[in-house]
Enzyme design. Structure first.
Site, PDB file in Angstrom:
ATOM      1  N   GLY A  66     -29.205 -11.395  11.376  1.00  0.00           N
ATOM      2  CA  GLY A  66     -28.450 -11.942  12.500  1.00  0.00           C
ATOM      3  C   GLY A  66     -27.956 -10.902  13.488  1.00  0.00           C
ATOM      4  N   ARG A  85     -39.315 -12.627  17.581  1.00  0.00           N
ATOM      5  CA  ARG A  85     -38.310 -12.338  16.549  1.00  0.00           C
ATOM      6  C   ARG A  85     -38.143 -10.844  16.307  1.00  0.00           C
ATOM      7  NH1 ARG A  85     -40.472 -15.384  11.346  1.00  0.00           N
ATOM      8  NH2 ARG A  85     -38.236 -15.447  10.854  1.00  0.00           N
ATOM      9  N   GLU A 120     -14.646  27.256  -4.571  1.00  0.00           N
ATOM     10  CA  GLU A 120     -14.333  26.521  -3.344  1.00  0.00           C
ATOM     11  C   GLU A 120     -14.207  27.434  -2.129  1.00  0.00           C
ATOM     12  OE1 GLU A 120     -10.608  24.501  -4.164  1.00  0.00           O
ATOM     13  OE2 GLU A 120     -10.080  26.032  -5.629  1.00  0.00           O
ATOM     14  N   SER A 129     -16.501  24.929 -11.533  1.00  0.00           N
ATOM     15  CA  SER A 129     -16.416  23.561 -11.043  1.00  0.00           C
ATOM     16  C   SER A 129     -16.333  23.645  -9.523  1.00  0.00           C
ATOM     17  CB  SER A 129     -15.172  22.875 -11.606  1.00  0.00           C
ATOM     18  OG  SER A 129     -15.054  21.593 -11.036  1.00  0.00           O
ATOM     19  N   MET A 174     -29.746  -8.730  15.392  1.00  0.00           N
ATOM     20  CA  MET A 174     -30.519  -8.619  16.626  1.00  0.00           C
ATOM     21  C   MET A 174     -30.985 -10.011  17.030  1.00  0.00           C
ATOM     22  SD  MET A 174     -32.488  -5.142  15.886  1.00  0.00           S
ATOM     23  CE  MET A 174     -33.035  -5.764  14.334  1.00  0.00           C
ATOM     24  N   CYS A 211     -16.015  18.764  -8.776  1.00  0.00           N
ATOM     25  CA  CYS A 211     -14.814  17.934  -8.894  1.00  0.00           C
ATOM     26  C   CYS A 211     -14.285  17.522  -7.523  1.00  0.00           C
ATOM     27  CB  CYS A 211     -13.739  18.646  -9.692  1.00  0.00           C
ATOM     28  SG  CYS A 211     -13.194  20.170  -8.915  1.00  0.00           S
ATOM     29  N   HIS A 251     -23.552 -17.872   8.004  1.00  0.00           N
ATOM     30  CA  HIS A 251     -23.382 -16.462   8.348  1.00  0.00           C
ATOM     31  C   HIS A 251     -22.265 -15.834   7.519  1.00  0.00           C
ATOM     32  CE1 HIS A 251     -21.657 -13.131  10.734  1.00  0.00           C
ATOM     33  NE2 HIS A 251     -22.928 -12.834  10.901  1.00  0.00           N
ATOM     34  N   TYR A 263     -22.373  18.215 -15.113  1.00  0.00           N
ATOM     35  CA  TYR A 263     -21.608  16.975 -14.965  1.00  0.00           C
ATOM     36  C   TYR A 263     -21.072  16.841 -13.545  1.00  0.00           C
ATOM     37  CZ  TYR A 263     -17.346  19.800 -15.089  1.00  0.00           C
ATOM     38  OH  TYR A 263     -16.372  20.695 -14.799  1.00  0.00           O
ATOM     39  N   ARG A 292      -5.008  17.980 -11.852  1.00  0.00           N
ATOM     40  CA  ARG A 292      -4.169  18.793 -10.967  1.00  0.00           C
ATOM     41  C   ARG A 292      -2.781  18.868 -11.572  1.00  0.00           C
ATOM     42  NH1 ARG A 292      -6.599  14.902  -8.041  1.00  0.00           N
ATOM     43  NH2 ARG A 292      -8.156  15.515  -6.493  1.00  0.00           N
ATOM     44  N   LYS A 335     -39.454  -7.910   8.200  1.00  0.00           N
ATOM     45  CA  LYS A 335     -39.933  -9.272   8.470  1.00  0.00           C
ATOM     46  C   LYS A 335     -41.432  -9.267   8.701  1.00  0.00           C
ATOM     47  CE  LYS A 335     -36.973 -11.661  10.879  1.00  0.00           C
ATOM     48  NZ  LYS A 335     -36.230 -11.832  12.133  1.00  0.00           N
ATOM     49  N   ARG A 382     -37.620 -12.051   1.981  1.00  0.00           N
ATOM     50  CA  ARG A 382     -37.110 -10.687   1.837  1.00  0.00           C
ATOM     51  C   ARG A 382     -36.320 -10.612   0.539  1.00  0.00           C
ATOM     52  NH1 ARG A 382     -33.029 -11.498   6.842  1.00  0.00           N
ATOM     53  NH2 ARG A 382     -31.913 -13.230   5.977  1.00  0.00           N
ATOM     54  N   ASN A 428     -14.325  19.830  -1.605  1.00  0.00           N
ATOM     55  CA  ASN A 428     -13.454  19.503  -0.465  1.00  0.00           C
ATOM     56  C   ASN A 428     -13.118  20.782   0.296  1.00  0.00           C
ATOM     57  OD1 ASN A 428     -13.498  17.008  -1.602  1.00  0.00           O
ATOM     58  ND2 ASN A 428     -11.381  17.024  -2.300  1.00  0.00           N
TER      59      ASN A 428
END
Ligand code: ADP
Ligand code: MG
Ligand code: MG
Length: 927
Positions: free
Chosen positions: A126, A117, A797, A816, A128, A883, A508, A903, A614, A46, A390, A820
């Site tokens: 909105g 402000r 992995e 690959s 703060m 992956c 809002h 990739y 899988r 702002k 903005r 996880n």
């Protein structure tokens, strides 16, 4: 020791010098400014834009910005210290405002009022606090009445000030969710006593009475008198704005939008201009383009004789700024053209000159920022002032359209256009829409404004916290409110859709819903909500909590019951954006898919192959699980082979389906990974069935199940450890893959399998599996007297695999990264148990984000980088991809680009997101 002391003293001196030389307050006004648009980090969005608007000659009331660094100092050093450091600067800032405005802060004979402000680096609309009309007291009031000759206006401003200050600084808030705001309650009482409906009908005497009652409420609640000294008011407000950085809703918003806690907010103190000075005054909000659809149409809403928040708060029905918008609105609201002109004229018709000036300014601002702007303006007695600009929040669809339009208009280049779209927001475009046929027979309950596009079906809930509770139990909810406020944010974020009885396109509810990409219908006036009874009434019919309704955020229609949905159309600008992405990207995108259906979806979204197919899912369905169990429960190789022979044709058929869907593109098939005990029967009933099937006793089955039990299955007998202990499993799977590919070849369909060994940790583990795969493939080729191209590689992995990647890559043809498991094993966080501590860790800031969602570049990332580098050192042609779940997460995709992957692979619906993120990574690198 002495050296340490000297060091500390030097550091203290340096700190002191920094403290005394740092610029903490930036002034603006009269078309000059100390700040600039590119100083958002320091001045907040702002403040930076208020400065910039001054610089480019837009009329903005003068003021100054206290930097975000001061907020950090405030959080670290406390209030007194901060007041001490900025006192002089603030006094200087106020003096500057006084000079420009020709009035004096706190001077009854010629008073100057200000607003205080909030404004963070990233816009948090909105979230703060802001206080208007500061500097008023009984003495100043008299002066202001004399100066303006408008007694009603002055008292209206005063009561608003007490209301805002009482709430924000002195903490007078509703006590529970069923309660209304204590000040609103007093207003409602007075309105009842006076038998009026609208705030504007209250007389000056009524407003004076309100002030008296407000002050009494403040005293009763807090034991303190409402402050009269303007300077005391100012300091109270500045500190309250700093405090509002840490209020609950702001914290939640930051979390939702990944905004760092440590940024802090700036504070803007600015001379007041008044939209509530009568019928030549007003206030409004506007967008340079349509934030819902992206259409290049200047639009917005305004109110005559109103101040700031009135438009957004949805208290009065706002009018449209342009005539075009007004006509469209009237059609939706079923208001006749005659009534529209009389009661709801557009600003264009009502104040043509002001409108022209505003239109010029909006164009100037959009051209300057080269993006859609969201503006706030106020008209004080026929003079236009801008209070904010903005880059406007918008839906995913609008984001794409606006970027593509600006590119067509040659206002931005291709790379900028790509960077303008937040990849995560593409999600909005991929959401289902209502089935056109189902829609025809659906019953329309009400019509509101099409505040945020999309289709939503769910159960009615009236309170935000209850929406959260219902959603946590897996219900689809529609949050129905008279109007929403920032307190409702959490509930809104979990709801499928939002419906409000009051409020316009810039209310809002509307703004926040668009920001979240959530379907919203606002201002559906026919809906009468009763929070106490938890019912809503539409045309005499009652609907209670839990009833099903559907919302069409694109048309504003509200339907009874559930409506079927279908996939959206993805041509046009979306296609163009994806084309651009492909042009600028270096990495390509594959998908994780286990079925032909998912493969097709992903291919339509532009997947260039499967990165992870899988195979374990293939064993769970229907009767297959029996053959699988038979294999696992068998006592020896012979028994296993017998069961595997049953599985072979089933697997082959599955692969044929997937390869066919992905014809001409590579498909990475991962050999069996999960621990065996996941497949065995644990219930007595199933154990009996298996015993019958295999002709052995149930005791034998039970003993076998016990034997397979593992204390730590995630680190147990899984991945290539299965294939290396039971080679016949890998053999059968390879045979199924190769035979499927050969079968398709006969039909003229090209399959390109890439066989992936899971959970490799040593070179030997990989080599033994590779040998099985290659020998089996050769065997099948000989049997069939035909061959195909295929690759053998591994999933990386286990951390050790990254450390010895150079060895593994001597024979592996591709890597690959299974991030996880790699994350699980690097942190030592069990994925199945992390729910107990990870949320707390994130809450307490021990972790910035959940590393299972966003790749930990600092730690796990090092392993990924090392694995890639080492792998390529012995095999320059090594194909590398990812992956894990991270392959569709934009920040992680960018990282994959930086380490040089070929990739990324992700779930089908994330493919477009990953394509864009990959292109953005390439563009950012080039910049
Ligand atoms: P938010 O960040 O919640 O939008 P703002 O600081 O923009 O809060 O202010 C809230 C409302 O008050 C806006 O409508 C704004 O235009 C209005 N406003 C703020 N400062 C002034 C001022 N100095 N004069 C007139 N209106 C103001
Ligand atoms: Mg325009
Ligand atoms: Mg604002």
């Amino acid at each position: 020791m002495a050296r340490l002391c000297i060091k500390i003293i030097l550091l203290k001196i340096k700190n002191f010098l920094d403290m005394s030389t740092t610029k903490r307050v930036y002034k603006f006004g009269n078309k000059t400014a100390e700040g600039r648009a590119d100083m958002k980090n320091l001045l907040g969005g702002k403040g930076a834009n208020l400065a910039e608007m001054n610089r480019i000659g837009v009329p903005v009331p003068s003021g100054f910005t206290i930097t975000t660094e001061v907020c950090t100092e405030y959080n670290q050093l406390g209030k007194d210290k901060v007041i001490q450091t900025i006192k002089e600067d603030i006094e200087d800032g106020i003096a500057n405002i006084e000079k420009i405005m020709g009035s004096k802060f706190g001077d009854p004979s010629n008073p100057c009022l200000v607003s205080v402000r909030s404004g963070a680096r990233a816009s948090m609309p909105g979230m703060m606090d802001t206080i208007l009309n500061l500097g008023l007291n009984e003495g100043v009031i008299q002066g202001l009445v004399k100066k303006t000759g408008n007694e009603r206006f002055v008292w209206d401003s005063y009561r608003r000030f007490i209301q805002m200050y009482g709430d924000v600084v002195m903490g007078l808030k509703p006590e529970s969710k069923e309660d209304i705001d204590p000040f609103e309650e007093i207003i409602d009482h007075l309105k009842e006593e006076k038998e009026v409906v609208d705030d504007t009908e209250l007389t000056t005497a009524d407003l004076k009475e309100l002030v008296t009652r407000f002050k009494k409420a403040v005293k009763d609640k807090t034991g303190m008198d409402f402050p009269t000294d303007p300077w005391e008011q100012l300091w109270g407000a500045i500190m309250a704005v700093f405090d509002s950085w840490n209020n609950e809703r702001a914290k939640f918003y930051r979390k939702l939008n990944n905004i760092p806690e440590e940024w802090g907010t700036a504070v803007n103190v600015q001379a007041m201009v008044f939209g509530n000075m009568g019928n030549t005054s007003g206030t409004g909000v506007a967008f340079t383009r349509d934030a819902g659809s992206g259409e290049d149409l200047f639009n917005g809403e305004y109110l005559i004789n109103a101040q700031g928040e009135d438009v957004v708060a949805g208290i009065r029905t706002p009018r449209q700024i342009t005539k075009e918008g007004s006509v469209r609105w009237a059609k939706l609201a079923t208001v006749s053209e005659e009534e529209r002109q009389k009661t709801y004229p557009s600003l264009e018709e009502n104040m043509p000159e002001i409108y022209r000036e505003l239109d010029d300014i909006q164009q100037k601002l959009e051209d300057h920022y080269k993006d859609m702007q969201d503006l706030e303006f106020t008209i004080q007695e026929g003079k236009l002032w801008l209070l904010q600009t903005r880059n406007g929040k918008r839906t995913g669809a609008a984001m794409v359209k606006i970027a593509m339009d600006l590119l067509r208009e040659e206002k931005i280049d291709e790379k900028t256009a790509l960077l303008r779209v937040d990849p995560a927001r593409l999600d909005d475009l991929l959401h289902p829409v209502f089935d056109t046929k189902a829609l025809k027979s659906a019953k329309i309950l009400a019509k509101g404004l099409p505040a945020s596009p999309g289709a939503a079906t769910g159960q009615v809930v009236f309170f935000a916290d209850e929406a959260e509770e219902w959603a946590a139990k897996g219900n689809n909810v529609i949050l129905v409110r008279i109007e929403t406020s920032p307190e409702d944010l959490r509930g809104m974020s979990v709801a499928k859709g939002i419906l409000t009885a009051r409020g316009g396109m810039t209310s809002h509810a509307a703004v926040v819903a668009r920001g979240m990409g959530k379907c919203c219908v606002s201002g559906a006036g026919a809906i009468k909500v009763n929070y106490k009874t938890r019912m809503m009434n539409i045309d005499g019919k009652a609907y209670k909590e839990g009833d099903w309704i559907s919302l069409n955020g694109t048309t504003g229609e509200v339907y009874e019951g559930q409506i079927k949905t279908m996939d959206p159309d993805l041509s046009g600008d979306f296609g163009r954006l994806m084309g651009l992405a492909d042009k600028h990207t270096r990495m390509y995108v594959r998908t994780n898919a286990d079925t032909p259906k998912d493969s097709k979806v992903a291919r339509n979204f532009g997947a260039k192959g499967i990165g992870l197919c899988r195979t374990e899912h293939m064993f769970f369905e229907g009767d297959r699980i029996k053959a699988m169990r038979e294999m696992i429960l068998a006592n020896d190789e012979k028994g296993r082979r017998k069961a595997l022979d049953k599985l072979l044709p089933i697997q082959r058929e599955d692969f044929e389906g997937i390869f066919e869907a992905m014809h001409d593109l590579p498909v990475t098939v991962r050999l069996l990974d999960p621990p065996l005990h996941e497949f065995v029967p644990h219930e007595e009933e199933n154990q009996e069935e298996m015993a019958m099937e295999m002709g052995i006793s149930i005791e034998d089955i039970k003993a076998k199940v016990d034997e397979l039990h593992e204390f730590n299955p995630m680190l147990g007998h899984r991945g290539c450890r299965l294939g290396n202990t039971y080679p016949e499993i890998s053999e059968t799977q390879t045979r199924a893959i190769i035979e499927a590919a050969l079968n398709l070849k006969k039909k003229g369909i090209k399959a390109i399998p890439e066989i992936m060994i899971p959970l490799t940790g040593t070179q030997k583990e990989f080599m033994l599996q590779e040998e099985i795969v290659r020998n089996t493939a050769e065997k099948v080729f000989k049997e069939r007297n035909d061959r195909i191209e295929y690759l053998v590689g591994t999933m990386i992995e286990v951390p050790r695999a990254c450390l010895v990647a150079d060895k593994i890559a001597e024979t592996a043809e591709f890597f690959s990264f299974g991030t996880n498991d790699l994350t699980q094993m690097t942190y030592g966080y069990s994925r199945d148990d992390s729910g107990k501590f990870l949320p707390v860790y994130v809450e307490k800031g021990l972790l910035k984000v959940d590393p299972f969602q966003i790749l930990d570049q600092e730690g796990v990332g090092q392993l990924v980088e090392m694995g890639t580098r080492k792998g390529r050192s012995t095999n320059p042609k090594l194909k590398v991809g990812i992956c894990g779940e991270h392959g569709g997460e934009p920040a992680s995709v960018e990282f994959c680009h930086r380490v040089g992957m070929d990739y990324v692979s992700c779930s089908p619906y994330r493919v477009p997101i990953a394509r864009l993120a990959a292109a953005q990574a390439a563009v950012k690198e080039g910049k």
